[in-house]
Design an enzyme around this catalytic site. Structure first.
Site, PDB file in Angstrom:
ATOM      1  N   ASN A   1       0.867  -1.182   0.000  1.00  0.00           N
ATOM      2  CA  ASN A   1       0.000   0.000   0.000  1.00  0.00           C
ATOM      3  C   ASN A   1       0.902   1.229   0.000  1.00  0.00           C
ATOM      4  O   ASN A   1       1.508   1.559   1.020  1.00  0.00           O
ATOM      5  CB  ASN A   1      -0.880  -0.036   1.265  1.00  0.00           C
ATOM      6  CG  ASN A   1      -1.658   1.248   1.468  1.00  0.00           C
ATOM      7  OD1 ASN A   1      -1.746   2.088   0.560  1.00  0.00           O
ATOM      8  ND2 ASN A   1      -2.229   1.396   2.655  1.00  0.00           N
ATOM      9  N   TRP A   2       0.985   1.869  -1.163  1.00  0.00           N
ATOM     10  CA  TRP A   2       1.912   3.008  -1.291  1.00  0.00           C
ATOM     11  C   TRP A   2       1.364   4.287  -0.679  1.00  0.00           C
ATOM     12  O   TRP A   2       2.074   5.288  -0.590  1.00  0.00           O
ATOM     13  CB  TRP A   2       2.258   3.227  -2.774  1.00  0.00           C
ATOM     14  CG  TRP A   2       3.334   2.298  -3.266  1.00  0.00           C
ATOM     15  CD1 TRP A   2       3.774   1.153  -2.654  1.00  0.00           C
ATOM     16  CD2 TRP A   2       4.116   2.448  -4.455  1.00  0.00           C
ATOM     17  NE1 TRP A   2       4.776   0.574  -3.395  1.00  0.00           N
ATOM     18  CE2 TRP A   2       5.010   1.351  -4.505  1.00  0.00           C
ATOM     19  CE3 TRP A   2       4.143   3.381  -5.480  1.00  0.00           C
ATOM     20  CZ2 TRP A   2       5.935   1.179  -5.539  1.00  0.00           C
ATOM     21  CZ3 TRP A   2       5.060   3.212  -6.518  1.00  0.00           C
ATOM     22  CH2 TRP A   2       5.941   2.118  -6.547  1.00  0.00           C
ATOM     23  N   LYS A   3       0.083   4.302  -0.318  1.00  0.00           N
ATOM     24  CA  LYS A   3      -0.531   5.514   0.264  1.00  0.00           C
ATOM     25  C   LYS A   3      -0.290   6.706  -0.676  1.00  0.00           C
ATOM     26  O   LYS A   3      -0.265   6.518  -1.887  1.00  0.00           O
ATOM     27  CB  LYS A   3       0.004   5.747   1.684  1.00  0.00           C
ATOM     28  CG  LYS A   3      -0.103   4.460   2.525  1.00  0.00           C
ATOM     29  CD  LYS A   3       0.148   4.653   3.982  1.00  0.00           C
ATOM     30  CE  LYS A   3      -0.019   3.316   4.704  1.00  0.00           C
ATOM     31  NZ  LYS A   3       0.094   3.423   6.138  1.00  0.00           N
TER      32      LYS A   3
ATOM     33  N   HIS B   1      -9.380   1.339   4.895  1.00  0.00           N
ATOM     34  CA  HIS B   1      -8.106   1.514   5.596  1.00  0.00           C
ATOM     35  C   HIS B   1      -8.313   2.487   6.755  1.00  0.00           C
ATOM     36  O   HIS B   1      -9.098   3.439   6.639  1.00  0.00           O
ATOM     37  CB  HIS B   1      -7.043   2.043   4.626  1.00  0.00           C
ATOM     38  CG  HIS B   1      -5.671   2.035   5.231  1.00  0.00           C
ATOM     39  ND1 HIS B   1      -5.256   2.998   6.120  1.00  0.00           N
ATOM     40  CD2 HIS B   1      -4.642   1.167   5.109  1.00  0.00           C
ATOM     41  CE1 HIS B   1      -4.020   2.711   6.512  1.00  0.00           C
ATOM     42  NE2 HIS B   1      -3.621   1.609   5.911  1.00  0.00           N
TER      43      HIS B   1
ATOM     44  N   GLU C   1      -6.682   4.875   7.768  1.00  0.00           N
ATOM     45  CA  GLU C   1      -6.437   6.286   7.427  1.00  0.00           C
ATOM     46  C   GLU C   1      -7.657   6.889   6.720  1.00  0.00           C
ATOM     47  O   GLU C   1      -7.950   8.073   6.892  1.00  0.00           O
ATOM     48  CB  GLU C   1      -5.147   6.403   6.590  1.00  0.00           C
ATOM     49  CG  GLU C   1      -3.922   6.180   7.468  1.00  0.00           C
ATOM     50  CD  GLU C   1      -2.695   5.624   6.765  1.00  0.00           C
ATOM     51  OE1 GLU C   1      -2.640   5.635   5.522  1.00  0.00           O
ATOM     52  OE2 GLU C   1      -1.785   5.144   7.479  1.00  0.00           O
TER      53      GLU C   1
ATOM     54  N   GLU D   1      -5.269  -4.718  10.653  1.00  0.00           N
ATOM     55  CA  GLU D   1      -4.221  -3.724  10.849  1.00  0.00           C
ATOM     56  C   GLU D   1      -4.501  -2.932  12.119  1.00  0.00           C
ATOM     57  O   GLU D   1      -5.289  -1.971  12.093  1.00  0.00           O
ATOM     58  CB  GLU D   1      -4.182  -2.745   9.669  1.00  0.00           C
ATOM     59  CG  GLU D   1      -3.900  -3.400   8.336  1.00  0.00           C
ATOM     60  CD  GLU D   1      -3.347  -2.397   7.328  1.00  0.00           C
ATOM     61  OE1 GLU D   1      -2.230  -2.614   6.864  1.00  0.00           O
ATOM     62  OE2 GLU D   1      -4.020  -1.386   7.052  1.00  0.00           O
TER      63      GLU D   1
ATOM     64  N   GLY E   1       2.790   2.260  10.658  1.00  0.00           N
ATOM     65  CA  GLY E   1       3.807   3.296  10.493  1.00  0.00           C
ATOM     66  C   GLY E   1       4.549   3.655  11.773  1.00  0.00           C
ATOM     67  O   GLY E   1       5.245   4.663  11.822  1.00  0.00           O
TER      68      GLY E   1
ATOM     69  N   SER F   1       3.578  -2.160  10.277  1.00  0.00           N
ATOM     70  CA  SER F   1       5.018  -2.275  10.529  1.00  0.00           C
ATOM     71  C   SER F   1       5.607  -3.637  10.168  1.00  0.00           C
ATOM     72  O   SER F   1       6.506  -4.133  10.859  1.00  0.00           O
ATOM     73  CB  SER F   1       5.338  -1.905  11.979  1.00  0.00           C
ATOM     74  OG  SER F   1       4.975  -0.545  12.228  1.00  0.00           O
TER      75      SER F   1
ATOM     76  N   GLY G   1       2.918  -1.154   4.209  1.00  0.00           N
ATOM     77  CA  GLY G   1       2.954   0.250   3.831  1.00  0.00           C
ATOM     78  C   GLY G   1       4.373   0.689   3.508  1.00  0.00           C
ATOM     79  O   GLY G   1       4.881   0.486   2.405  1.00  0.00           O
ATOM     80  N   GLY G   2       5.038   1.283   4.485  1.00  0.00           N
ATOM     81  CA  GLY G   2       6.366   1.875   4.284  1.00  0.00           C
ATOM     82  C   GLY G   2       7.359   0.963   3.581  1.00  0.00           C
ATOM     83  O   GLY G   2       8.088   1.405   2.679  1.00  0.00           O
TER      84      GLY G   2
HETATM   85  P1  PGA Z   1       3.047   0.268   7.540  1.00  0.00           P
HETATM   86  O1  PGA Z   1       1.551   0.518   6.959  1.00  0.00           O
HETATM   87  O2  PGA Z   1       3.532  -1.025   6.945  1.00  0.00           O
HETATM   88  O3  PGA Z   1       3.829   1.463   7.069  1.00  0.00           O
HETATM   89  O4  PGA Z   1       2.914   0.203   9.031  1.00  0.00           O
HETATM   90  C1  PGA Z   1       0.651  -0.544   6.786  1.00  0.00           C
HETATM   91  C2  PGA Z   1      -0.646  -0.039   6.214  1.00  0.00           C
HETATM   92  O5  PGA Z   1      -1.105   1.038   6.606  1.00  0.00           O
HETATM   93  O6  PGA Z   1      -1.260  -0.703   5.348  1.00  0.00           O
END
Ligand code: PGA
Length: 245
Positions: free
Chosen positions: A10-12, A93, A95, A162, A168, A207, A228-229
């Site tokens: 997930n590149w956000k 998600h 966010e 999640e 993050g 993470s 994500g990251g």
């Molecule tokens: P993260 O994000 O791996 O940077 O913690 C995961 C996500 O939000 O899907």
């Protein structure tokens, strides 16, 4: 029964055209793994979907509107995402839930729109830190599952657990806590349909890094990861993809 592992990135709100080279490198890395490779999906921002979908890696989106077309300035529909080459869409998600006030009913409607377009819906659930500390994590996640996950044919729905506090932050639940929550989610799904529960992939997200991927990915009821990251750079992401073998 065996469920194939899925590693989804997930590149956000990250990635310009130059970042397409990372997706190309991921495609080459996956090809090099051959039959040992898990299923791999990258969800870049909307702006890169068409270009990214020309490569060998399956491409997804990070959100969509509940409708198919119409007067909704700035929104993107699941039909448009399919047309652009996406095969999956992340919905709900944390966010989106936090930044845009998306509730379970809206997330469910989005998932239904994704399914109606013939795409796979990745529905995200997870408790906040306050909910975990208050001991209500299971109750919160069960409510999210009941409210946001539509009934669908096997394979069309993926659920990503999640915990909001792990996204993050570099923090992850203990392996026992991850396995326990994934088991609880599968039991929750089984209440309405045991056969469906048995084939629904359950991803862990929050993470996930090359260094902790193997231990997480071998836990009971963990069928993959939503990353994500560590999905932004091919070298990190392939460290996670390679941990499935
Ligand atoms: P993260 O994000 O791996 O940077 O913690 C995961 C996500 O939000 O899907």
């Amino acid at each position: 029964m065996t469920r194939r592992k899925l590693i989804a990135g997930n590149w956000k709100m990250n990635g310009l055209n130059a970042a397409l080279a990372e997706i190309t490198a991921i495609g080459a890395g996956v090809a090099a793994l051959g039959a040992k490779a898990p299923d791999v999906l990258i969800c870049p921002p909307f702006t890169l979907i068409s270009a990214a979908a020309k490569g060998s890696v399956a491409i997804g989106a990070q959100d969509c509107h509940v409708g198919t077309s119409g007067a909704h300035t700035g929104d993107i529909s699941s039909v448009m995402l399919k047309d652009a080459g996406a095969s999956s869409v992340i919905v709900g998600h944390s966010e989106r839930r936090a930044d845009h006030g998306e509730d379970d009913a809206l997330v469910r409607a989005k998932a239904e729109a994704v399914l109606a377009a013939g795409l796979q819906a990745i529905v995200c659930v997870g408790e906040t830190r306050a909910e975990r500390e208050a001991g209500t994590a299971y109750e919160v996640v069960a409510r999210q599952i009941a409210g946001s996950v539509p009934f669908a044919t096997p394979g069309a729905i993926v659920i990503a657990y999640e915990p909001v506090w792990a996204i993050g932050t570099g923090l992850t639940p203990t392996n026992d806590d991850i396995a326990a929550m994934h088991g609880a989610i599968r039991r929750e799904l089984a209440k309405s349909d045991a056969a469906r529960a048995a084939v629904t992939p359950l991803l862990y997200g929050g993470s996930v890094k090359p260094g902790n991927a193997r231990e997480i990915l071998t836990l009971a009821d963990v069928d993959g990861a939503l990353v994500g990251g560590a999905s932004l750079k091919a070298v990190d992401f392939m460290g996670i993809v390679g941990a499935c073998g």
